[in-house]
Design a protein around this motif. Sequence first.
Motif, mmCIF file in Angstrom:
data_model
loop_
_atom_site.group_PDB
_atom_site.id
_atom_site.type_symbol
_atom_site.label_atom_id
_atom_site.label_comp_id
_atom_site.label_asym_id
_atom_site.label_seq_id
_atom_site.Cartn_x
_atom_site.Cartn_y
_atom_site.Cartn_z
ATOM 1 N N ARG A 16 43.647 61.426 42.443
ATOM 2 C CA ARG A 16 43.114 60.373 43.301
ATOM 3 C C ARG A 16 43.769 59.028 43.016
ATOM 4 N N ALA A 44 41.023 55.403 49.686
ATOM 5 C CA ALA A 44 39.927 54.973 48.824
ATOM 6 C C ALA A 44 40.393 54.069 47.695
ATOM 7 N N ALA A 69 41.410 54.815 44.541
ATOM 8 C CA ALA A 69 40.807 55.153 43.257
ATOM 9 C C ALA A 69 41.619 54.551 42.110
ATOM 10 N N ASP A 97 36.813 52.767 42.763
ATOM 11 C CA ASP A 97 37.488 52.767 44.060
ATOM 12 C C ASP A 97 37.667 51.346 44.574
ATOM 13 N N PRO A 137 39.365 50.331 48.114
ATOM 14 C CA PRO A 137 40.072 50.723 49.336
ATOM 15 C C PRO A 137 41.226 49.786 49.688
ATOM 16 N N TYR A 142 32.168 45.383 46.631
ATOM 17 C CA TYR A 142 32.903 46.530 47.144
ATOM 18 C C TYR A 142 33.189 46.289 48.619
ATOM 19 N N SER A 152 35.456 47.816 52.126
ATOM 20 C CA SER A 152 36.201 48.941 52.691
ATOM 21 C C SER A 152 36.728 48.557 54.069
ATOM 22 N N LYS A 155 35.497 58.206 39.641
ATOM 23 C CA LYS A 155 35.167 58.434 41.056
ATOM 24 C C LYS A 155 34.157 57.391 41.513
ATOM 25 N N SER A 182 32.481 53.742 42.987
ATOM 26 C CA SER A 182 32.451 52.358 42.513
ATOM 27 C C SER A 182 31.033 52.005 42.082
#
Length: 602
Positions: free
Chosen positions: A359, A391, A393, A398, A400, A446, A448, A552, A554
Amino acid sequence: GEKQEVQLPENSEGIRYIRFNPVKSSFVFASKVKDEARLELYQCQLSGDNNANDESKQIWTMTKIQLQNHKMNFIQGCAYQFSTDGSKLFIKVVPSTTSSTPPKEPVSTGPAIQQVEKGARKAPGRTYQDLLKNGYDEAKLRYYCTTEVLCIDMTTAVKGGEEPTLVPQSKGGHLIQSLNSSPCGRYLLAQLTTKFSYSVPISRFGKDIVLWDLTNNQELKVASIPVNDEIPLSFDACSRHPRGYRFHPCGSGGEDDGDDTTTTIMFVKATDGGDPANDPVDGERDALYCQTIDTDSFTLHEPTKFVGLEWRYSDLDFSESGMAIVEEYRWKDRMERKWILNADGTKLRMLWERSWEDRYNSPGEPLTRRGAKGQYFIVQPTPTSIYLSGAGASSVGDRPFLDVLDFGSEEVKTTRLWRCTAPVEGELDASKEVNGVLPTDRKDIYESLVCVLPDNDSIMISRESKTTPRNYYLSKLGDGGDEAEIQVTQFEHPQPDLLGVTKELVQYKRDDGVELTANLYLPANYDGTPLPTLFWAYPREFKDSKAAGQVKGSKHLFVSAHWASPIHWAAKGWCVFDNFALPVIGEGDAQPNDTFIEQIVS
């Protein structure tokens, strides 16, 4: 934009199954009728002057779609879907001839009889749960899953216009596995269950692939697939029969023109009989084929090979120019490849060959966007480039990203355009940051990527933190993006009962040295005293111990939970150890299941 409130129907206990029109500014939803076991169908449409600068002139209006006495059938998922061009709405309904009561269980079901098809081959079988056992089970399946299909003209439905019409090819009812609308909206590609089995689940039942012409009300059988109960146990095995039927989004293979005279069906077939123990044919194990529809005679031309693959077919996406990207995989060592194809299927170049378990070094996936006629296409900012989103990782969780990949030169070049804000703590890799520069403004949030807007310069992102719910923002790519940012939504906390629940990312080592992670949820005002703890996880197979130990998710995601989530127990005073890693590793020639128990309890 201006916030507009749409009132629910007066007799509604709540709505579900929201589906947006792929082309027009409208959506449909099902409303649960108060104190009744019944769902009604409504459409919301943006009406008024769509070109007006004054948004007050554009109003969301709600209209009930009249289904007369028809009852929608949600047994196998949402009962309705739009045609690709958004002009029609297809609704699966219970046939009018269906009894109001299900079949009664007989005193004796008699022997369970199964018939071996002519030409079948021997093969070991997997163990499945909840299979059909006898004729009574078959009768119940037919009763609950048999549906007819209604078609509603969405240009008149919102005006209280004509009643829905029955798609004549569905009269009497079928067990419909899927419906696929052609790019022009004229045809439906239907997969209909025809033969049952007591040894495999419904996805492997025998089926007919049929083409329904909605203009001339004709039906054409494309293929008849027997029960798929002879697939070898190897994960690289597949059906020996044609599979993956779909419409070519660009008609006959050129640019997207939406012309129903060039509608083409695509499918995949294993050239090695679906058994990886067999030798590939001319170096290929899978091949994709095209079959064009002759509109005048309503027949299919002979299939023509589009592209052959050395490994198993996984996915295929097109751009509006006709260029395509195909993905193939090899399970035994978890490898994947992506190829760029010309419009005629010839391979232009390989984009990458890599392990999908890694990842941290994932390049992402091609970004897609709806075209003018509702189909999803790969976004190409230039004829020789595509966007990639992933993503992101990393060892800090994570993050993005959005890249642009240029494949026009001898070497493929990737440039990072945007990445989620870096957390306050943790080491970063400058080579994976925008412009190759380590960020100085770091926050524990976070973000995305939601989409790239049609100008290919603006993006929509979501942003959240442990205590702040997700909201959406418009921003610009490049320098000055933060200054030009516009907040689109302002959602409040959707689950007040989870206020105060905290989340931490826990990192630890297994006895054999494998690095592991988990999400730990603690109840509000936790004081450190021992509490009952709920562990929630599922083992996963890996071929690489380093990949198994990668972080894996966040720890900066907003604390929320769906209805079936174990996180709700944290609101009741429990600790929840969620999604903790349970890797089962089989490196080299070893298989993960060889030491399954030893690794799970280590």
